[in-house]
Design an enzyme around this catalytic site. Structure first.
Site, PDB file in Angstrom:
ATOM      1  N   ALA A 142       1.178   0.652 -22.158  1.00 20.72           N
ATOM      2  CA  ALA A 142       0.654  -0.710 -21.707  1.00 20.72           C
ATOM      3  C   ALA A 142      -0.890  -0.650 -21.915  1.00 20.72           C
ATOM      4  O   ALA A 142      -1.338  -1.522 -22.908  1.00 20.72           O
ATOM      5  CB  ALA A 142       0.730  -1.036 -20.153  1.00 20.72           C
ATOM      6  N   GLY A 193       4.443   7.537 -22.373  1.00 18.35           N
ATOM      7  CA  GLY A 193       4.259   7.348 -20.945  1.00 18.35           C
ATOM      8  C   GLY A 193       4.044   5.943 -20.692  1.00 18.35           C
ATOM      9  O   GLY A 193       3.864   5.012 -21.744  1.00 18.35           O
ATOM     10  N   CYS A 194       4.640   5.453 -19.638  1.00 20.60           N
ATOM     11  CA  CYS A 194       4.752   3.834 -19.332  1.00 20.60           C
ATOM     12  C   CYS A 194       3.191   3.289 -19.433  1.00 20.60           C
ATOM     13  O   CYS A 194       2.979   2.477 -19.947  1.00 20.60           O
ATOM     14  CB  CYS A 194       5.427   3.565 -18.117  1.00 20.60           C
ATOM     15  SG  CYS A 194       4.753   4.645 -16.451  1.00 20.60           S
ATOM     16  N   PHE A 195       2.342   4.117 -18.800  1.00 17.47           N
ATOM     17  CA  PHE A 195       0.967   3.495 -18.457  1.00 17.47           C
ATOM     18  C   PHE A 195       0.336   3.623 -19.913  1.00 17.47           C
ATOM     19  O   PHE A 195      -0.382   2.772 -20.515  1.00 17.47           O
ATOM     20  CB  PHE A 195      -0.222   4.338 -17.729  1.00 17.47           C
ATOM     21  CG  PHE A 195       0.335   4.056 -16.072  1.00 17.47           C
ATOM     22  CD1 PHE A 195       0.252   2.941 -15.599  1.00 17.47           C
ATOM     23  CD2 PHE A 195       0.670   5.246 -15.367  1.00 17.47           C
ATOM     24  CE1 PHE A 195       0.594   2.548 -14.238  1.00 17.47           C
ATOM     25  CE2 PHE A 195       1.219   4.664 -14.046  1.00 17.47           C
ATOM     26  CZ  PHE A 195       0.664   3.518 -13.532  1.00 17.47           C
TER      27      PHE A 195
END
Lengths: 342, 342, 342, 342
Positions: free
Chosen positions: D150, D145-147
């Protein structure tokens, strides 16, 4: 062929974009990067997006730093290019992103810029009739202004085919990067977000005579341009909405045919399919111009819209495209055509 | 006098703005708030900024809910107003924010909207010559479109004084709220942020005949309008950049004098001091139009720029202003003139 | 009672917002408007949204210009308020929007501001336990910082009810107007649009000790705050996301009850219905704080989110609210509670 | 080696970005592009920025269209990948940008997604300890996932070196493209511009268990994550602000050393020089993560901030990076590291 290339004014938006484009060019090795007040700083502190160059240190913009390069891009405030160029040998290809060498007419220059006319260099908009030939082998190139790039690409097919009257009305929107990186109150985020405003109204913007010059040359008769630029809340992009009275007998089909013919061999200028209109997001970061044209029968006008990225096709991409042409490289070499969206 | 006021279409942007403006009106008591698909919901869930009305529940938009009010504002999709208005008594002041009753010419209506013409109501732009008189005592009012509001205010002084030729070129930027709250792909934040795009190019936007109608009435001769609207990355605001060929002998001083005279008694329309150009941020949330005008001698054109908030002066504020006029209240009562900036 | 009110620093964002709020206050007459470098200019050239004051001319910020007013608002750069206030009589209500008189602890002040501590004035956040009483009749008021306003409102109910551990983690987003109107490169529209970035990370932001001071007073024991502010692409608004470890036995129901009780009588601070989270747009231009709270059982933390407009409730609205309290006026008099959205 | 690559879900934001990245990959030939409801349309009508693919027609997403490719990227709504993947041969490298195969724990999956657990594939975040080895030769890859991308990049060095307590607090901002292209009211430009709002508060966001899973594996003990995502007014980018209590004895120097060591060989993850904090604009369109870390001595917490482009390093770039690793190509091949700014 590996070209050693320097960029003067590398801490600003235009200079940063030249570097960004050059980082994608397979025949380029980036040499000196120079600046004015920012000399001595790490490039990474000022242009953190140019990661591969982050540890480069900005040198002073002077003849010594710029010597020994095959190509030098100048991204300097208006009026500084002539002096810097004078210090560079004739064998060096000098590409000026500033305004100094764009205008043919000294009176125009003096009226709009208030300083003595420096002259005119081959004009870096290869798509204009006759421009490519003048660029081949050139050692000095004047990169067009960002608005004149969009407007000339939008209107040259109509004037080349004599489809419209010689009085153009151009209203354009630009992202804030076109105004540069020097902090001024009206460019603050707080001021520009949520707001649209015009500037240079009434024919006073410096890009006006450059547009008129280009269209006049294409039309073979004097073309006037009523030009109103606007600042809109985005960082990049120009959308130019251009219109002129249709000449008698002009039809939608004839109009489309003229545009198709004029643009079909251009690698960077695309006439969109009928019914699809350009948006600046689609050309973000690309050396692409998107064009659409319509005939408004009730108003009797031809309307042409062009979208470009002011920093890419409008400045740095156009500059590198002209470099390719000047040096006999494939015109599209190393240039992005895909935009960054959404 | 306390007026009991209902708002139909209270979950949309126009309806929400009518409520926001009415909350500041000292003679208004807000009665029914109705909606279509959103009926049954708390207003606070849909319009969380309208804090004093958060616990109101949206009723269905029907004659029963809207009965018993002194004033009913309709903020409905085009084509729905006639039926709703028919269910309201003649003693009720009905103010339609939709398009249904704006156009005089049935053929225009049918060409642009594709449905039978419902008729024409007194036109809620009090600043237009003759409009105020028609509004006094009216029981049915058609609120102008947002673009026609800006463009008519910008150009009526020039046409009233016969300073320009009857062919206007209008290029306008609007915030996204003008496109409403129904989700569509091109209105997504991801699409509109960082992008400018035109729509309705070539004279196909539905506000075109409304502008032509207004300017034709003022000019006393047919005026054509070449109109190109653009979507820009902001929520609110319209900036209309309008131009037309100057008639022979027109001077900058004469132009300014005509505008000064035409606007000096208007409480909501302000000609800015020379050299200052309107920005939409300055009128955000205000029932104010800011105007500036210039003569471009090289292009031979008069350029006029108007900034309004599309939801306030362009819709809800203009609607309440017309209500004041119709009911004999002070025209400025309860209307914001100060914008929210930055 | 009509109060004669002066605003020092009227060309900046805080000063402009004080004027905007005061224009809506029924008991206020705006007297002197002063500035530093902008003295001598028309207010309309710098704050074009303040239309009713457009023709006012900015005076120099000095004792002479500010004399003879009932209330003087100071919206000056940090460190300038003490000297200006010293020149104003004791009978004048002086309300300082700057930081100079917010901190109780001289060592805190010196560590974060690097200058001698000027003292502490009654603190203009009436919602904090005990604050209202201290404000009544006060002649000197220190307006809280914008972040401390949001964070203190978000967390005081939890600390007052001893529901969380004394280690708060606060991450907040602010619009760019919080950084003021002095042009700096990182505040350019080109830099802030399309980008989010933190600043003052690691406890170095000057609002950190002010938050800790407020929460410590409420908790009755030392509270630490890990604070990280962020600049986001909008002009106005603060969203503060605050969390702390839940004390043993804390339940979602107990948490909600504590917040309901603490906030139910507050006219400007609203606990949203369960499941609805605050957005800054809903409080744009309003003196409103929207609050929501949740218990995260897996992480064992209480999470509270507050939305305010940094310029309104976070500065100018809060300042006028405190003025009302100090002068015995109704606390809500003339203050907007409805936001401007979309 | 020229790879024939198909993209399923090519009309959405993730699929469009996969195509954008692949257009720059020297070993890739783009084969089938497929969609759901948009099948049959020209790609140019939906993704006008992908100019070189404008005339491609979207096929239906089915086994037939996707057959015969070396690599198939799935950019489908959650829950659809398993069925599509089942129709593809074991020799095909299938890279799933959806959530279906990210979580190890079936109970976590069922609690957050409400459907039966499909299983777990090798996890496409090569920078995590042990991940690269698992990817080499893999034929099925789950893109993070993108979060979680990060946050895992921000915190893994701290947990790998046991510098912080196992309770992380993460507050993150994301651009709207992370929410996809399906129109919903809260994603309208009118709603997101000028506003910040949280969602999934209190541990309910589906990326929470994925972050906890990654950090738990690195730490070797259960790590909880208090995660609060926010929607901010930009199209692209994630800024994750992560903190955790420092373990006793942790110093700023030790912290920096741990991060330097953990990241110095990573081609796409950069620890910025001390004092420089990440901004999302700097990584726009790049497969780059920028990291900075600080120790807050007063609050006793380590604060780490990471900036990525949610669509590039957070989805499509990370996916192509994992493809390179899986196929034994140079990990950086064809991947952009330079961001598009301003």
């Amino acid at each position: 062929m590996t070209l050693r290339v320097a960029v003067a004014g590398a801490s600003g938006y235009a200079g940063g974009e030249v570097l960004r484009v050059l980082l994608g060019h397979p025949e380029v090795e980036i040499g000196a990067v120079t600046a004015g007040a920012n000399a001595g700083q790490r490039l990474g502190a000022l242009q953190p997006h140019l990661l591969p160059l982050a540890d480069r240190v900005l040198q002073d913009t002077d003849a010594e730093a710029l010597a020994g390069h095959d190509v030098v891009f100048l991204a300097l405030p208006h009026g500084q290019s002539a002096a810097v160029a004078a210090g560079l040998g004739e064998e060096t290809l000098v590409i000026d992103c500033g305004a100094d060498f764009r205008l043919r007419d000294a009176a125009d220059w003096e009226r709009f810029y208030g300083t003595p006319h420096a002259g005119r260099w081959p004009y870096g908009l290869p798509e204009l009739p006759g421009a490519r030939a003048e660029l081949v082998g050139a050692k000095r190139i004047a990169v067009p202004g960002c608005f004149p790039t969009a407007v000339s690409l939008a209107l040259f097919p109509a004037y080349a085919a004599a489809l419209v009257e010689p009085e153009a009305v151009v209203v354009a929107a630009t992202g804030t990067s076109g105004a540069g990186k020097t902090p001024k109150p009206h460019l603050l985020g707080s001021e520009v977000m949520g707001s649209v405003s015009p500037y240079g109204v009434g024919g006073t913007h410096r890009h006006t005579p450059e547009m008129a010059q280009n269209l006049t040359e294409v039309a073979g008769e004097p073309v006037t341009v009523s030009f109103t630029p606007h600042l809109v809340p985005m960082s990049r992009g120009i959308l130019a909405t251009c219109s002129a009275k249709a000449r008698p007998g002009v039809t939608a089909a004839g109009l489309r045919e003229a545009y198709t013919k004029a643009l079909r061999d251009e690698p960077f200028v695309h006439l969109l399919p009928e019914g699809q209109w350009p948006a600046t997001a689609a050309v973000q970061g690309a050396n692409t111009a998107l064009i659409q044209v319509a005939l408004d029968p009730a108003a009797g006008r031809v309307v042409v819209v062009a979208a470009i990225d002011n920093l890419t096709k409008g400045t740095a991409g156009g500059a590198v495209q002209s470099m390719n042409v000047a040096l006999g490289l494939p015109e599209t070499l190393g240039l992005p055509v895909t935009g960054l969206a959404p």
